[in-house]
Design a protein around this motif. Structure first.
Motif, PDB file in Angstrom:
ATOM      1  N   MET A   1      65.102  26.925  29.483  1.00  0.00           N
ATOM      2  CA  MET A   1      64.895  27.465  28.151  1.00  0.00           C
ATOM      3  C   MET A   1      65.307  26.440  27.101  1.00  0.00           C
ATOM      4  SD  MET A   1      67.217  29.699  25.962  1.00  0.00           S
ATOM      5  CE  MET A   1      66.851  29.705  24.221  1.00  0.00           C
TER       6      MET A   1
ATOM      7  N   ASN B   1      65.182  23.234  27.429  1.00  0.00           N
ATOM      8  CA  ASN B   1      64.155  22.204  27.366  1.00  0.00           C
ATOM      9  C   ASN B   1      62.901  22.724  26.682  1.00  0.00           C
ATOM     10  OD1 ASN B   1      65.458  20.026  28.421  1.00  0.00           O
ATOM     11  ND2 ASN B   1      65.064  20.666  30.532  1.00  0.00           N
TER      12      ASN B   1
ATOM     13  N   SER C   1      62.669  24.882  24.384  1.00  0.00           N
ATOM     14  CA  SER C   1      62.785  25.016  22.938  1.00  0.00           C
ATOM     15  C   SER C   1      62.720  23.661  22.244  1.00  0.00           C
ATOM     16  CB  SER C   1      64.077  25.720  22.582  1.00  0.00           C
ATOM     17  OG  SER C   1      65.160  24.899  22.956  1.00  0.00           O
TER      18      SER C   1
ATOM     19  N   VAL D   1      58.258  18.743  22.214  1.00  0.00           N
ATOM     20  CA  VAL D   1      57.503  18.238  21.060  1.00  0.00           C
ATOM     21  C   VAL D   1      56.030  18.587  21.250  1.00  0.00           C
ATOM     22  CG1 VAL D   1      56.797  16.174  19.790  1.00  0.00           C
ATOM     23  CG2 VAL D   1      59.128  16.361  20.643  1.00  0.00           C
TER      24      VAL D   1
ATOM     25  N   ASP E   1      59.199  26.599  19.021  1.00  0.00           N
ATOM     26  CA  ASP E   1      60.323  27.512  18.873  1.00  0.00           C
ATOM     27  C   ASP E   1      59.812  28.924  19.132  1.00  0.00           C
ATOM     28  OD1 ASP E   1      62.877  28.498  18.068  1.00  0.00           O
ATOM     29  OD2 ASP E   1      61.981  29.053  16.142  1.00  0.00           O
ATOM     30  N   GLU E   2      60.347  29.553  20.172  1.00  0.00           N
ATOM     31  CA  GLU E   2      59.857  30.864  20.550  1.00  0.00           C
ATOM     32  C   GLU E   2      60.995  31.866  20.471  1.00  0.00           C
ATOM     33  OE1 GLU E   2      57.523  30.705  24.180  1.00  0.00           O
ATOM     34  OE2 GLU E   2      58.139  32.760  24.608  1.00  0.00           O
ATOM     35  N   ARG E   3      60.818  32.919  19.677  1.00  0.00           N
ATOM     36  CA  ARG E   3      61.827  33.974  19.640  1.00  0.00           C
ATOM     37  C   ARG E   3      61.195  35.295  19.251  1.00  0.00           C
ATOM     38  NH1 ARG E   3      66.275  32.055  15.867  1.00  0.00           N
ATOM     39  NH2 ARG E   3      65.741  29.970  16.530  1.00  0.00           N
TER      40      ARG E   3
ATOM     41  N   ILE F   1      56.225  26.564  15.014  1.00  0.00           N
ATOM     42  CA  ILE F   1      56.467  25.138  15.147  1.00  0.00           C
ATOM     43  C   ILE F   1      57.448  24.732  14.057  1.00  0.00           C
ATOM     44  CG2 ILE F   1      55.455  22.828  15.138  1.00  0.00           C
ATOM     45  CD1 ILE F   1      54.540  24.604  17.459  1.00  0.00           C
ATOM     46  N   ILE F   2      58.555  24.142  14.484  1.00  0.00           N
ATOM     47  CA  ILE F   2      59.513  23.614  13.519  1.00  0.00           C
ATOM     48  C   ILE F   2      59.068  22.199  13.206  1.00  0.00           C
ATOM     49  CG2 ILE F   2      61.901  22.981  13.150  1.00  0.00           C
ATOM     50  CD1 ILE F   2      62.461  25.157  15.404  1.00  0.00           C
ATOM     51  N   PRO F   3      58.683  21.942  11.959  1.00  0.00           N
ATOM     52  CA  PRO F   3      58.126  20.615  11.647  1.00  0.00           C
ATOM     53  C   PRO F   3      59.159  19.508  11.765  1.00  0.00           C
ATOM     54  CG  PRO F   3      58.368  21.927   9.650  1.00  0.00           C
ATOM     55  CD  PRO F   3      58.722  22.815  10.791  1.00  0.00           C
TER      56      PRO F   3
ATOM     57  N   ALA G   1      68.796  15.281  14.621  1.00  0.00           N
ATOM     58  CA  ALA G   1      68.630  16.693  14.277  1.00  0.00           C
ATOM     59  C   ALA G   1      68.211  17.567  15.444  1.00  0.00           C
ATOM     60  CB  ALA G   1      67.637  16.839  13.138  1.00  0.00           C
ATOM     61  N   GLN G   2      67.430  17.026  16.389  1.00  0.00           N
ATOM     62  CA  GLN G   2      66.888  17.890  17.439  1.00  0.00           C
ATOM     63  C   GLN G   2      67.831  18.074  18.619  1.00  0.00           C
ATOM     64  OE1 GLN G   2      65.324  15.031  16.086  1.00  0.00           O
ATOM     65  NE2 GLN G   2      63.361  14.952  17.123  1.00  0.00           N
ATOM     66  N   THR G   3      69.003  17.437  18.602  1.00  0.00           N
ATOM     67  CA  THR G   3      69.803  17.410  19.818  1.00  0.00           C
ATOM     68  C   THR G   3      70.824  18.543  19.876  1.00  0.00           C
ATOM     69  OG1 THR G   3      71.226  15.832  18.721  1.00  0.00           O
ATOM     70  CG2 THR G   3      69.573  14.952  20.194  1.00  0.00           C
ATOM     71  N   VAL G   4      71.214  18.868  21.098  1.00  0.00           N
ATOM     72  CA  VAL G   4      72.238  19.892  21.335  1.00  0.00           C
ATOM     73  C   VAL G   4      73.605  19.250  21.091  1.00  0.00           C
ATOM     74  CG1 VAL G   4      72.828  21.743  22.926  1.00  0.00           C
ATOM     75  CG2 VAL G   4      70.759  20.409  23.294  1.00  0.00           C
TER      76      VAL G   4
END
Lengths: 226, 274
Positions: free
Chosen positions: A1, A3, A5, A8, A42-44, A50-52, A204-207
């Motif tokens: 999950m 991965n 989210s 790209v 992004d699925e919820r 899509i998060i630009p 920005a995209q990292t955990v």
């Protein structure tokens, strides 16, 4: 999950999934959903969006943004809010009693303001206001510009990320939804705050981003929290 | 033109072309996204001997004002060839040919970009041909579409430009310089690979209906290959920091704390934090 989210996607890519509904940054064609933007899937709650990763700021009512005065009229000022559209600030929407034609004595071209988007109509005509708590003219300080899509990461959940930076650097920081960040403090501290913002933008995209920024600030300040 | 020059042998006895390709083969294509920092989006394409740079700005306020459309955005394209892009110096500046190409390319992109989301604005696309070797408009379209996606402009799909033609009596994909100059026909087109829609189609020379169908089939097939390269270029542009971080994560302690998932569209965050 995790991965999933962070996948790209590219415009035109099909977004598979049972019973999904299209969200922002997607479109439907022939019963299937496709990405309209380059971004992260992004699925919820059964909605795919899509998060630009890039793109211009589009004004939304209620957003706090940082604008600069580019022009003035008899009863209004024109602000540049880093979007495709200029935003007029009418004299009634300012905290001052402005006489007709006297706009110049309150705000001059080049000054920075923290304003809120009051309304956006269907033709994207924007109006902003200065009559809300916390909104103000920004004096001194410096602006940092980042991609508007990365603003939520700079703010963090319930403002946790900015608070972290403020605690360490003792700077005053305002984050506008339009990607403009105003930082005011001691020159050395302000520089570190700016570097922290740049770090957030880049990763920005990292955990575990908060950890990363915390580590960065601790290193800069030698382990003592502000 | 071919009559005045000495006759060049374009197809040899094995059916190979003068650069060794078979009729259905493309020249090597290389695509890179995000090569310019001042532009909102950019891309660089090398396609055989063609070198094209594309930059995209916007959506931004449309200028001149009278061109603004009250309900949608404009797509303003500029295709330009550098003076040094061809063997004889090209007189710089727009000419009849580049004005026409700019126009047809902007029409091609108008049909895939979600223009109605940005009323009164313009999406400006600049394509600079640094080196030309037949098929520059196709390379320019391919580059520009990657640049538009890189700029974060919403679009239905990427657009791929690709040409086919006829040389020495044989229908061929992606003509090179000699084939373009001495061949019988050249058909550049731009397609939307997901749906197979054609958004640009021009033809120079003569083809029979059957030859035309063959040329079209070649181009549509090649479009899928180039589409993959475009998608790969865009993914590469944004996966760098992710990989860097993964490498870092592998060495550091593996305990990612609960993190908000970078949500732009949810209103639970304060717009401003003091």
């Amino acid at each position: 999950m995790e991965n999933q989210s962070r996948q790209v996607v590219v415009p035109g890519e099909p977004l598979e999934g049972p019973g999904l509904r299209p969200g922002p940054g997607t479109y439907r064609d022939g019963g299937r959903i496709y990405a309209a933007l380059l971004g992260i899937r992004d699925e919820r709650n059964g909605v795919v969006a899509i998060i630009p990763l890039s793109g211009r700021y589009m004004p939304r009512p209620g957003d706090a943004v940082i604008g600069t005065v580019t022009d003035y009229g008899h009863g209004h000022w024109l602000l540049d809010i880093n979007s495709p559209y200029p935003a007029p600030l009418h004299a009634i929407e300012s905290p001052w009693r402005v006489d007709y034609g006297d706009t110049q004595s309150f705000l001059r071209v080049g000054e920075m303001l923290l304003v809120e988007i009051l309304s956006v109509d269907e033709n994207c005509r924007v109006q902003v206001t200065l009559n809300r708590e916390g909104l103000r003219k920004l004096e001194g300080g410096a602006l940092v510009e980042i991609a508007p899509s990365k603003v939520p990461r700079v703010i963090g959940k319930k403002g946790s990320m900015v608070s972290l930076i403020k605690d360490f650097t003792r700077c005053r920081i305002f984050v506008g939804q339009n990607g403009r960040i105003w930082i005011d403090g001691e020159p050395d501290d302000a520089r570190i705050a700016e570097d922290a913002v740049r770090l957030i933008e880049e990763y920005a995209q990292t955990v575990g981003l908060t950890e990363m920024v915390h580590g960065f600030l601790e290193k800069k300040y030698g382990r003592k929290a502000g | 033109m071919g009559d005045t020059e000495k006759k060049v042998k374009l197809i040899d006895s094995d059916g190979r072309r003068n650069d060794g390709r078979m009729p259905h083969e493309l020249r090597p294509v290389k695509i890179e996204a995000g090569v310019l920092h001042r532009a909102d989006g950019s891309a660089y394409v090398e396609w055989g001997g063609n070198k094209v740079l594309a930059a995209v700005y916007g959506p931004r306020e449309a200028h001149p004002r009278h061109l603004q459309k009250p309900t949608r955005a404009l797509v303003q394209c500029r295709y330009n060839m550098a003076p040094f892009s061809v063997s004889d110096r090209k007189r710089p500046g727009p000419d009849r040919r580049s004005n026409e190409i700019s126009k047809v390319i902007s029409e091609a992109f108008s049909s895939v970009i979600f223009l109605e989301q940005f009323p009164r604005t313009s999406v400006d696309v600049y394509m600079e041909v640094l080196q030309a070797e037949a098929g520059t408009r196709c390379a320019a379209i391919t580059a520009a579409s990657v640049a538009i996606a890189d700029a974060g402009v919403p679009m239905r799909d990427l657009v791929v430009g690709c040409a086919s033609g006829k040389v020495g009596g044989v229908v061929c994909l992606d003509l090179n310089k000699d084939e373009d100059n001495f061949g019988e026909a050249d058909v550049p087109m731009a397609v939307v690979p997901r749906t197979g829609q054609i958004v640009l189609l021009q033809m120079d020379g003569h083809l029979t209906a059957k030859e035309f169908d063959q040329a079209m089939a070649y181009s549509l097939g090649a479009a899928q290959q180039i589409y993959e390269l475009q998608k790969d270029a865009l993914r590469r542009r944004y996966s760098v920091s992710l990989e860097e971080f993964r490498a870092k994560e592998a060495t550091a302690s593996p305990e990612p704390e609960e993190e908000p998932k970078y949500d732009v569209y949810h209103d639970d965050q304060p717009g401003v934090a003091e």
